[in-house]
Design a protein around this motif. Structure first.
Motif, PDB file in Angstrom:
ATOM      1  N   LYS A   1     -18.820 -14.673   6.949  1.00  0.00           N
ATOM      2  CA  LYS A   1     -19.268 -15.759   7.113  1.00  0.00           C
ATOM      3  C   LYS A   1     -19.104 -17.182   7.787  1.00  0.00           C
ATOM      4  CE  LYS A   1     -17.377 -15.830   2.840  1.00  0.00           C
ATOM      5  NZ  LYS A   1     -16.719 -16.077   1.507  1.00  0.00           N
ATOM      6  N   GLU A   2     -17.492 -16.967   8.553  1.00  0.00           N
ATOM      7  CA  GLU A   2     -17.665 -18.349   9.339  1.00  0.00           C
ATOM      8  C   GLU A   2     -18.001 -18.428  10.825  1.00  0.00           C
ATOM      9  OE1 GLU A   2     -14.031 -17.733  11.489  1.00  0.00           O
ATOM     10  OE2 GLU A   2     -13.454 -20.146  10.701  1.00  0.00           O
ATOM     11  N   MET A   3     -19.163 -17.129  11.264  1.00  0.00           N
ATOM     12  CA  MET A   3     -19.872 -17.123  12.327  1.00  0.00           C
ATOM     13  C   MET A   3     -21.002 -17.104  11.948  1.00  0.00           C
ATOM     14  SD  MET A   3     -21.498 -13.820  14.237  1.00  0.00           S
ATOM     15  CE  MET A   3     -22.786 -13.479  13.262  1.00  0.00           C
TER      16      MET A   3
ATOM     17  N   PHE B   1     -21.608 -19.393   9.510  1.00  0.00           N
ATOM     18  CA  PHE B   1     -21.911 -21.186   9.038  1.00  0.00           C
ATOM     19  C   PHE B   1     -21.614 -22.124  10.898  1.00  0.00           C
ATOM     20  CE2 PHE B   1     -21.065 -19.872   4.833  1.00  0.00           C
ATOM     21  CZ  PHE B   1     -22.730 -19.979   3.689  1.00  0.00           C
ATOM     22  N   ILE B   2     -20.602 -21.726  11.460  1.00  0.00           N
ATOM     23  CA  ILE B   2     -20.639 -22.650  12.419  1.00  0.00           C
ATOM     24  C   ILE B   2     -21.648 -22.087  13.963  1.00  0.00           C
ATOM     25  CG2 ILE B   2     -18.680 -22.791  13.711  1.00  0.00           C
ATOM     26  CD1 ILE B   2     -16.817 -22.914  11.647  1.00  0.00           C
ATOM     27  N   LEU B   3     -21.575 -20.369  13.850  1.00  0.00           N
ATOM     28  CA  LEU B   3     -22.038 -20.100  16.080  1.00  0.00           C
ATOM     29  C   LEU B   3     -23.396 -20.511  15.678  1.00  0.00           C
ATOM     30  CD1 LEU B   3     -21.155 -18.675  18.036  1.00  0.00           C
ATOM     31  CD2 LEU B   3     -22.970 -16.144  17.425  1.00  0.00           C
ATOM     32  N   PRO B   4     -24.781 -20.879  14.948  1.00  0.00           N
ATOM     33  CA  PRO B   4     -26.595 -21.189  14.913  1.00  0.00           C
ATOM     34  C   PRO B   4     -25.898 -22.979  15.338  1.00  0.00           C
ATOM     35  CG  PRO B   4     -26.126 -19.825  13.238  1.00  0.00           C
ATOM     36  CD  PRO B   4     -24.568 -20.061  13.580  1.00  0.00           C
ATOM     37  N   ALA B   5     -24.833 -23.697  14.875  1.00  0.00           N
ATOM     38  CA  ALA B   5     -24.304 -25.124  14.635  1.00  0.00           C
ATOM     39  C   ALA B   5     -24.388 -25.270  16.967  1.00  0.00           C
ATOM     40  CB  ALA B   5     -23.825 -25.770  13.701  1.00  0.00           C
TER      41      ALA B   5
ATOM     42  N   LEU C   1     -24.057 -23.538  19.020  1.00  0.00           N
ATOM     43  CA  LEU C   1     -24.841 -23.347  19.895  1.00  0.00           C
ATOM     44  C   LEU C   1     -25.885 -24.572  20.254  1.00  0.00           C
ATOM     45  CD1 LEU C   1     -25.135 -19.722  20.065  1.00  0.00           C
ATOM     46  CD2 LEU C   1     -24.525 -20.982  21.637  1.00  0.00           C
ATOM     47  N   ILE C   2     -26.691 -24.887  19.376  1.00  0.00           N
ATOM     48  CA  ILE C   2     -27.227 -25.951  19.341  1.00  0.00           C
ATOM     49  C   ILE C   2     -27.182 -27.205  20.124  1.00  0.00           C
ATOM     50  CG2 ILE C   2     -28.641 -27.771  17.278  1.00  0.00           C
ATOM     51  CD1 ILE C   2     -29.989 -25.209  15.587  1.00  0.00           C
ATOM     52  N   VAL C   3     -25.778 -27.717  20.000  1.00  0.00           N
ATOM     53  CA  VAL C   3     -24.560 -28.544  19.706  1.00  0.00           C
ATOM     54  C   VAL C   3     -24.971 -28.864  21.098  1.00  0.00           C
ATOM     55  CG1 VAL C   3     -22.828 -30.009  20.603  1.00  0.00           C
ATOM     56  CG2 VAL C   3     -23.641 -29.327  17.931  1.00  0.00           C
ATOM     57  N   MET C   4     -25.088 -27.145  21.762  1.00  0.00           N
ATOM     58  CA  MET C   4     -24.797 -27.106  22.782  1.00  0.00           C
ATOM     59  C   MET C   4     -26.282 -27.114  23.633  1.00  0.00           C
ATOM     60  SD  MET C   4     -24.245 -23.010  25.518  1.00  0.00           S
ATOM     61  CE  MET C   4     -26.280 -22.563  24.459  1.00  0.00           C
ATOM     62  N   GLY C   5     -27.918 -26.507  23.025  1.00  0.00           N
ATOM     63  CA  GLY C   5     -28.654 -26.845  23.330  1.00  0.00           C
ATOM     64  C   GLY C   5     -28.986 -28.127  24.082  1.00  0.00           C
TER      65      GLY C   5
ATOM     66  N   GLY D   1     -14.482 -24.300  14.736  1.00  0.00           N
ATOM     67  CA  GLY D   1     -14.040 -23.062  14.834  1.00  0.00           C
ATOM     68  C   GLY D   1     -13.658 -22.131  15.100  1.00  0.00           C
TER      69      GLY D   1
ATOM     70  N   PRO E   1     -19.801 -20.460  25.131  1.00  0.00           N
ATOM     71  CA  PRO E   1     -20.724 -21.153  25.713  1.00  0.00           C
ATOM     72  C   PRO E   1     -20.522 -22.575  25.885  1.00  0.00           C
ATOM     73  CG  PRO E   1     -21.481 -20.608  22.820  1.00  0.00           C
ATOM     74  CD  PRO E   1     -19.362 -20.061  23.944  1.00  0.00           C
TER      75      PRO E   1
END
Lengths: 218, 163
Positions: free
Chosen positions: A58-60, A62-66, A68-72, A108, A115
């Motif tokens: 669940k943590e992944m 909610f946090i991983l996509p966000a 990665l978008i920050v990274m982008g 997180g 990344p």
């Protein structure tokens, strides 16, 4: 014959079979099968194991996509010169402390930091700074520190945190020296050019939008 | 915890950044999302594998084993063992700190506990494959290796000061 194993377009044809197997998928299938099998065999412990994995899942989600978008967004909007100025080789001790500060932002688990760290390296941050960023991310977290304070006391907690910063800084400087010494030449183009994933040239010359202050204070 | 306050704040913050970016430039936002998507494809299998491994470790390694391997020993060997266990294991803070407290109460050395807590929080060998993938073998091994040395130094000093 390796053709059907590595279907993704990013793999180079002609590589030996061993290199073309997707090891991360193999690891995923193996660990998931072990988790499932052991949970069936030992239902009581299995329940705990599945619950822990589910919490992390669940943590992944909610946090991983966000992150990665920050990274982008960081890759597209933040100018290389800005990163070099604040986190590059000439940023001095201030740059190192900024790296620690960025690492302590509550965001997180450690794997989402990798990344971001890779992006900072590509944009010209120094190796020691990126290492400090990761180490701070890993071991200085507010909720965790409250637990440490509660169970191990103020003296232990403060001593450990203070020593962590004091010992890590010389350690990452040593690591940086070792990193750049010999053999690391092939890594340099990745750091300098962004491996073609991000075209820094198109980014340069653009005005600074509001999104940049999230990572690098002006 | 799941959808914790932290993740709500982060998601909201990222949503605002994304909208600002979209207003500024549609193309650049598209590139940013493409970078994010590529990262997603690259990371998700290993992250899912690590999540399964963490479940296995927490669920199937009894705290009693950890206690018996750190608890009795003293001296530098005990510190080294505690540091190694801390680097290999992944234990959530909710379990780790009470465990450390009870080990101290059972008579474990402060130095060994400091080594255990420091490597536990600073080094995650379960994450090593992802770190290598994203940052290269050289970077990952140097950082983890020197972090281990740093953890030992920190533990020895804490042990000398508080022990």
């Amino acid at each position: 014959m390796g053709e059907n194993i590595a279907a993704a377009g990013d793999s180079v044809p002609g590589l030996p079979l061993r290199k073309r197997i997707k090891w991360d998928l193999v690891a995923l299938v193996a660990s998931a099968a072990a988790l499932y099998g052991l949970s069936l065999a030992f239902p009581q412990k299995g329940e705990m194991a599945l619950e822990v994995s589910w919490e992390f899942f669940k943590e992944m989600v909610f946090i991983l996509p966000a992150v990665l978008i920050v990274m982008g967004l960081f890759g597209v909007w933040v100018k290389r010169e800005v990163v070099v100025r604040y986190l590059g080789r000439d940023s001095g001790i201030g740059g190192l402390f900024l790296a620690i500060l960025l690492g302590t932002l509550p965001t997180g688990p450690l794997y989402v930091a990798f990344p971001l760290a890779a992006m900072l390296l590509k944009k010209g941050a120094r190796v020691a700074g990126v290492m400090l960023f990761l180490s701070a991310w890993a071991c200085i977290k507010l909720p965790q520190e409250i637990m440490e304070l509660q169970f191990l006391g103020l003296e232990f907690t403060l001593l450990r945190l203070g020593l962590t910063v004091a010992v890590l800084i010389p350690m990452v400087l040593l690591a940086e020296t070792l990193y750049h010494r010999g053999g690391s030449r092939e890594m340099q183009p990745v750091n300098e050019e962004g491996a073609g994933e991000v075209e820094t040239e198109t980014v340069a010359g653009m005005e600074n939008p509001g999104t940049s202050e999230e990572n690098v204070p002006a | 915890m799941g959808m914790s306050t932290t993740s709500i704040v982060i998601d909201a913050f990222v949503a605002v950044c994304l909208i600002l970016s979209l207003v500024k430039s549609r193309e650049k936002t598209k590139t940013a999302l493409l970078i994010a998507w590529n990262g997603m494809k690259r990371l998700v299998p290993s992250v899912l594998a690590v999540i399964a491994v963490i479940g296995l470790i927490v669920g199937f390694i009894p705290p009693k084993w950890i206690a018996s391997s750190i608890g009795g020993e003293s001296g530098f060997v005990g510190v080294l063992v505690a540091a190694l266990i801390g680097s290999v294991l992944f234990i959530p803070a909710i379990i780790a700190f009470p465990l450390a407290r009870s080990l101290l109460d059972m008579g474990a050395g402060v130095m060994a506990i400091a080594a255990f807590i420091t490597t536990l929080t600073m080094i995650g060998f379960v994450f090593l494959p992802i770190e290598i993938k994203e940052l290269g073998k050289r970077f990952a091994l140097l950082r983890n290796g020197l972090s281990f040395v740093a953890a030992l130094i920190i533990a020895v000093i804490i042990g000398l000061v508080l022990g």
